[in-house]
Design a protein around this motif. Sequence first.
Motif, short mmCIF file in Angstrom:
data_model
loop_
_atom_site.label_atom_id
_atom_site.label_comp_id
_atom_site.label_asym_id
_atom_site.label_seq_id
_atom_site.Cartn_x
_atom_site.Cartn_y
_atom_site.Cartn_z
N TYR A 69 0.84 -1.21 0.00
CA TYR A 69 0.00 0.00 0.00
C TYR A 69 0.87 1.25 0.00
CZ TYR A 69 -4.51 -2.31 1.03
OH TYR A 69 -5.65 -3.05 0.96
N ASN A 82 2.13 2.26 -3.35
CA ASN A 82 1.13 2.60 -4.36
C ASN A 82 0.81 4.10 -4.28
OD1 ASN A 82 -1.55 2.99 -5.65
ND2 ASN A 82 -1.46 0.77 -5.92
N VAL A 91 -2.64 5.60 -2.90
CA VAL A 91 -3.10 5.18 -1.57
C VAL A 91 -2.53 6.04 -0.46
CG1 VAL A 91 -2.88 3.29 0.13
CG2 VAL A 91 -3.52 2.76 -2.23
N ILE A 136 -6.38 -2.11 -5.82
CA ILE A 136 -6.57 -0.66 -5.91
C ILE A 136 -6.99 -0.26 -7.33
CG2 ILE A 136 -5.42 1.59 -5.77
CD1 ILE A 136 -6.10 0.30 -3.03
#
Length: 340
Positions: free
Chosen positions: A23, A26, A29, A302
């Motif tokens: 996460y 990314n 995010v 995502i």
Amino acid sequence: MTKIKVGVIGCGSIARRRHLIEYAKNDNVDIVAVCDVVKSRAIEMAEKYGANAFEQYEEVIKLAEVDVISVCLPNNLHAPVSIAALNAGKHVLCEKPMATSREEAEKMIEAAKQNDKILMIAHNQRFVSSHQKAKQIIESGEIGKIYSFRTTFGHPGPERWSIDGRNSWFFEKEQAFIGALGDLGVHKSDLIRYLLGDVAEVSAFVETSSKEDTQVDDNAVAILKMESGVIGTLAASWSYVTSGDNSTIIYAENAVLRLEDDPGHSLIVQYKTGEVVKYQLDKIQTNDEGGQTNTHVIDHFIDSIINKKTPLITGEEGKRSLEVILAALESNETKKVVKI
């Protein structure tokens, strides 16, 4: 673009080595909340990722700013926490096995539908380069009819992996429900379904032979008959004491595919003509230090949310892979072949 705000529930090894790392990498995010019943773990991860720390998952799923929940908890909590999060209007990424029963899995799927949210199960084997390449080769028809297979996932056990070592929930029947078969076997049932289609029948032996003071299985071998008629074996073990084995061999009319069976080459295709093709692809993820390559699970999840796409491993797919494992348990208990 507004970033997707994530809450991670459970700050054990799978959150630390997979979810939180991926996460954080990314760009779409923000990790805004982390939660663990062990307060110090939540605080540690909150400080590392610039999030708020919580001890109770109910507090996290109530947060208006949270869009997504990652469920990184013991197996018996996967369904109740996922359902609560879905009902609170959050997208959910749940660790495997998705639930401890077919009924729980169905309730999770229903909650996702009713709330129009994405439920994805974190089966990372579908994203492994060798597995995706093998699927392309099989579907191209070049290796002809599939005759048989064997797929294996074994390592020394959760003692080295779990944050709690030998005191981990993995060994507690009430929390884990199932041992190596649920921890490792469900990965391989998902993989073989991805490669060869659905499973029709299962016969299995499930044992506790290497671990002491536990009621969960540590060794299981199942014979699977696919809906296509192909037969093969699935093995899951916490007793491979020297190293891990995460290999799959596909035996076909024109060739043998060796997936993750060679340290240097992720995929080897041995043709019956004598030709051998060796592929150097991204390595499969391991629990060893240095094995922390991107699983692509988080990025895919995502991307599915942002682009409103159906993820590769939906709740329905997770349920079908779980059903293979439940059938193996039933077969071991009844000493009969179980139809799915």
